[in-house]
Design an enzyme around this catalytic site. Structure first.
Site, PDB file in Angstrom:
ATOM      1  N   ASP A 208       1.482   2.581   3.548  1.00 58.36           N
ATOM      2  CA  ASP A 208       0.643   3.770   3.389  1.00 58.36           C
ATOM      3  C   ASP A 208       1.496   5.028   3.470  1.00 58.36           C
ATOM      4  O   ASP A 208       1.048   6.063   3.943  1.00 58.36           O
ATOM      5  CB  ASP A 208      -0.485   3.803   4.428  1.00 58.36           C
ATOM      6  CG  ASP A 208      -1.597   4.769   4.041  1.00 58.36           C
ATOM      7  OD1 ASP A 208      -1.613   5.236   2.889  1.00 58.36           O
ATOM      8  OD2 ASP A 208      -2.446   5.062   4.897  1.00 58.36           O
TER       9      ASP A 208
ATOM     10  N   LYS B 256      -9.363  -0.415  -5.649  1.00 56.97           N
ATOM     11  CA  LYS B 256      -9.390   0.258  -4.354  1.00 56.97           C
ATOM     12  C   LYS B 256     -10.758   0.846  -4.073  1.00 56.97           C
ATOM     13  O   LYS B 256     -11.304   1.596  -4.886  1.00 56.97           O
ATOM     14  CB  LYS B 256      -8.340   1.378  -4.360  1.00 56.97           C
ATOM     15  CG  LYS B 256      -8.339   2.240  -3.119  1.00 56.97           C
ATOM     16  CD  LYS B 256      -7.758   1.520  -1.929  1.00 56.97           C
ATOM     17  CE  LYS B 256      -7.965   2.323  -0.652  1.00 56.97           C
ATOM     18  NZ  LYS B 256      -6.745   2.555   0.077  1.00 56.97           N
TER      19      LYS B 256
ATOM     20  N   HIS C 224       1.524   5.403  -1.626  1.00 56.06           N
ATOM     21  CA  HIS C 224       1.134   6.594  -2.401  1.00 56.06           C
ATOM     22  C   HIS C 224       2.387   7.182  -3.037  1.00 56.06           C
ATOM     23  O   HIS C 224       3.307   7.595  -2.326  1.00 56.06           O
ATOM     24  CB  HIS C 224       0.490   7.649  -1.496  1.00 56.06           C
ATOM     25  CG  HIS C 224      -0.777   7.184  -0.876  1.00 56.06           C
ATOM     26  ND1 HIS C 224      -2.005   7.371  -1.467  1.00 56.06           N
ATOM     27  CD2 HIS C 224      -1.015   6.499   0.263  1.00 56.06           C
ATOM     28  CE1 HIS C 224      -2.945   6.831  -0.705  1.00 56.06           C
ATOM     29  NE2 HIS C 224      -2.372   6.288   0.349  1.00 56.06           N
TER      30      HIS C 224
ATOM     31  N   HIS D 102      -4.446  -0.853   6.036  1.00 48.80           N
ATOM     32  CA  HIS D 102      -4.009  -0.060   7.199  1.00 48.80           C
ATOM     33  C   HIS D 102      -4.947  -0.205   8.394  1.00 48.80           C
ATOM     34  O   HIS D 102      -5.515   0.773   8.865  1.00 48.80           O
ATOM     35  CB  HIS D 102      -3.797   1.419   6.826  1.00 48.80           C
ATOM     36  CG  HIS D 102      -4.835   2.051   5.951  1.00 48.80           C
ATOM     37  ND1 HIS D 102      -6.182   1.972   6.202  1.00 48.80           N
ATOM     38  CD2 HIS D 102      -4.711   2.789   4.824  1.00 48.80           C
ATOM     39  CE1 HIS D 102      -6.832   2.628   5.270  1.00 48.80           C
ATOM     40  NE2 HIS D 102      -5.975   3.124   4.413  1.00 48.80           N
TER      41      HIS D 102
ATOM     42  N   HIS E 215       0.883  -1.197   0.000  1.00 45.73           N
ATOM     43  CA  HIS E 215       0.000   0.000   0.000  1.00 45.73           C
ATOM     44  C   HIS E 215       0.902   1.223   0.000  1.00 45.73           C
ATOM     45  O   HIS E 215       1.532   1.548   1.015  1.00 45.73           O
ATOM     46  CB  HIS E 215      -0.902  -0.002   1.248  1.00 45.73           C
ATOM     47  CG  HIS E 215      -1.824   1.185   1.311  1.00 45.73           C
ATOM     48  ND1 HIS E 215      -3.154   1.056   1.601  1.00 45.73           N
ATOM     49  CD2 HIS E 215      -1.625   2.505   1.129  1.00 45.73           C
ATOM     50  CE1 HIS E 215      -3.731   2.245   1.585  1.00 45.73           C
ATOM     51  NE2 HIS E 215      -2.808   3.150   1.308  1.00 45.73           N
TER      52      HIS E 215
ATOM     53  N   HIS F 110     -10.404   0.858   2.062  1.00 40.92           N
ATOM     54  CA  HIS F 110     -10.210   1.858   3.119  1.00 40.92           C
ATOM     55  C   HIS F 110     -11.406   1.713   4.045  1.00 40.92           C
ATOM     56  O   HIS F 110     -12.507   2.150   3.725  1.00 40.92           O
ATOM     57  CB  HIS F 110     -10.127   3.278   2.532  1.00 40.92           C
ATOM     58  CG  HIS F 110      -9.865   4.304   3.597  1.00 40.92           C
ATOM     59  ND1 HIS F 110      -8.674   4.974   3.718  1.00 40.92           N
ATOM     60  CD2 HIS F 110     -10.629   4.747   4.631  1.00 40.92           C
ATOM     61  CE1 HIS F 110      -8.711   5.786   4.765  1.00 40.92           C
ATOM     62  NE2 HIS F 110      -9.902   5.666   5.336  1.00 40.92           N
TER      63      HIS F 110
HETATM   64  O1  DOR Z   1      -3.344   9.298   5.876  1.00 42.10           O
HETATM   65  C1  DOR Z   1      -3.726   9.018   4.742  1.00 42.10           C
HETATM   66  N1  DOR Z   1      -3.204   9.616   3.653  1.00 42.10           N
HETATM   67  N2  DOR Z   1      -4.696   8.130   4.612  1.00 42.10           N
HETATM   68  C2  DOR Z   1      -5.282   7.878   3.423  1.00 42.10           C
HETATM   69  O2  DOR Z   1      -6.165   7.069   3.375  1.00 42.10           O
HETATM   70  C3  DOR Z   1      -4.871   8.631   2.227  1.00 42.10           C
HETATM   71  C4  DOR Z   1      -3.515   9.136   2.341  1.00 42.10           C
HETATM   72  C5  DOR Z   1      -3.155  10.171   1.301  1.00 42.10           C
HETATM   73  O3  DOR Z   1      -3.449   9.949   0.127  1.00 42.10           O
HETATM   74  O4  DOR Z   1      -2.560  11.177   1.656  1.00 42.10           O
HETATM   75 ZN    ZN Z   2      -3.316   5.102   1.742  1.00 42.06          ZN
END
Ligand code: DOR
Ligand code: ZN
Length: 347
Positions: A247, A99, A15, A174, A13, A136
């Site tokens: 995450d 997702k 970003h 998460h 997971h 999520h």
């Molecule tokens: O803390 C987070 N940041 N939780 C999420 O679900 C998304 C993520 C983000 O994209 O910044």
């Molecule tokens: Zn995330």
């Protein structure tokens, strides 16, 4: 033990964002991880196969030279997701998962799902072809306390979907609660859960006691200490239910340090050092490979990585407080403890 060799880990997971941010953060993950499940919550979100292919190309172009890092793409589920497009993307191996963001649950989730009945057909198709749904797991009802949103989601959304669509493969992403860890463990082979690095380290006091700490604010928000302890027990248990999904979610400091700051902890830079420290504290260094390198591919039905990394224990590890991006600095997660393990070699 002062040295630990593991099959190369994966991040289930992650970003990576886009543009300048992508270029700045990708090397931090690609340095040590072989693969990562790439979150589709860009602006606009990655909802079609064509968008996923284009995003994958941008990631490949931003990769450091000689890196073998492989992005595993996802589609962002909406009430308008086209089943044929999704099935075709899965068939050619373009996407590894889909997702689900409940609309309004987190960063860039406005296009997410408001009414689960509208995605039933898509989920039925995913169950047929065995394509995992990454969830999520928080309700968005403003009347539900933010610290209860995960537990309420399990009871009112996730459990009904799983009963309605047997065979749907689900990753609870998460998880932050004992309820989440227990539900995942008891859910059979089609259910798994990822755990982040930061939720093994912080509880809600770290965010709120002694002054507000925006860099510890993420979603789902960290809960009470009893839940952090349950997550540590789960992650270090070796149980194949649980695997690493960092995450890691970069936001510039300018976007974190606001009256209404963004959610996300950026852990890509020091994740493996933190994990080794946590597993050592739990007398479970021998389970780190399962959590970081073995359980994830097993659930996703992908081969484990053949190459390895070696972590070595020594003097406290130095890592940057921030990484620079063309958009401004991104603060690296501070675990508030000395870290003694670092990746010393890979093969
Ligand atoms: O803390 C987070 N940041 N939780 C999420 O679900 C998304 C993520 C983000 O994209 O910044
Ligand atoms: Zn995330």
């Amino acid at each position: 033990m002062t040295s630990l060799t593991l099959r190369r880990p994966d991040d289930w997971h992650l970003h990576l964002r886009d543009g300048a941010m992508l270029r700045a953060v990708l090397p931090e993950t690609a340095r040590h991880f072989a693969r990562a499940i790439i979150m589709p919550n860009l602006v606009p979100p990655v909802v079609t196969a064509a968008q996923a292919a284009e995003y994958r190309d941008r990631i490949m172009a931003a990769k450091p030279d000689n890196s073998k890092f492989q992005p595993l793409m996802t589609l962002y589920l909406t009430e308008d997701t086209d089943v044929r497009d999704l099935r075709a993307a899965a068939e050619i191996g373009l996407i590894t998962a889909v997702k689900l963001y409940p609309a309004g649950a987190t960063t860039n989730s406005a296009s997410g799902v408001k009414d689960m009945t509208k995605v039933k057909r898509v989920l039925d198709n995913m169950a047929q072809i065995g394509l995992p749904l990454c969830v999520h797991g928080e309700v968005t009802d403003p009347d539900v306390d933010i610290f209860d949103r995960e537990a309420v989601f399990i009871d009112t959304v996730l459990d009904p979907i799983r009963r309605d669509i047997p065979g749907l493969r689900v990753v609870m992403e998460h998880i932050t609660t004992r309820q989440g860890a227990d539900y995942a463990r008891d859910g059979g082979p089609d259910l798994a859960a990822t755990i982040t690095t930061h939720h093994l380290v912080i509880n809600r006091n770290h965010i709120l006691a002694g002054g507000i700490k925006p860099h510890y604010y993420c979603l789902p928000v960290a809960k009470r200490e009893e839940h952090r302890l349950a997550l540590r027990k789960a992650a270090t248990s070796g149980d194949p239910t649980y695997f690493l999904g960092t995450d890691s979610a970069p936001h510039t400091d300018a976007n974190k340090l606001l009256p209404c700051g963004c959610a996300g902890c950026f852990t890509a830079t020091n994740t493996l050092s933190i994990l080794a420290e946590v597993f050592e504290q739990e007398n479970a260094l021998n389970q780190l490979e399962k959590f970081a390198s073995l359980n994830g591919p097993t659930f996703y039905k992908l081969p484990v990585n053949e190459d390895t990394i070696t972590l070595t224990k020594g003097d406290p590890v130095a890592y940057p407080d921030q990484i620079a991006t063309e958009d401004g600095p991104v603060t690296v997660f501070d675990p508030q403890m000395l870290l003694h393990w670092q990746v010393s070699s890979s093969s």
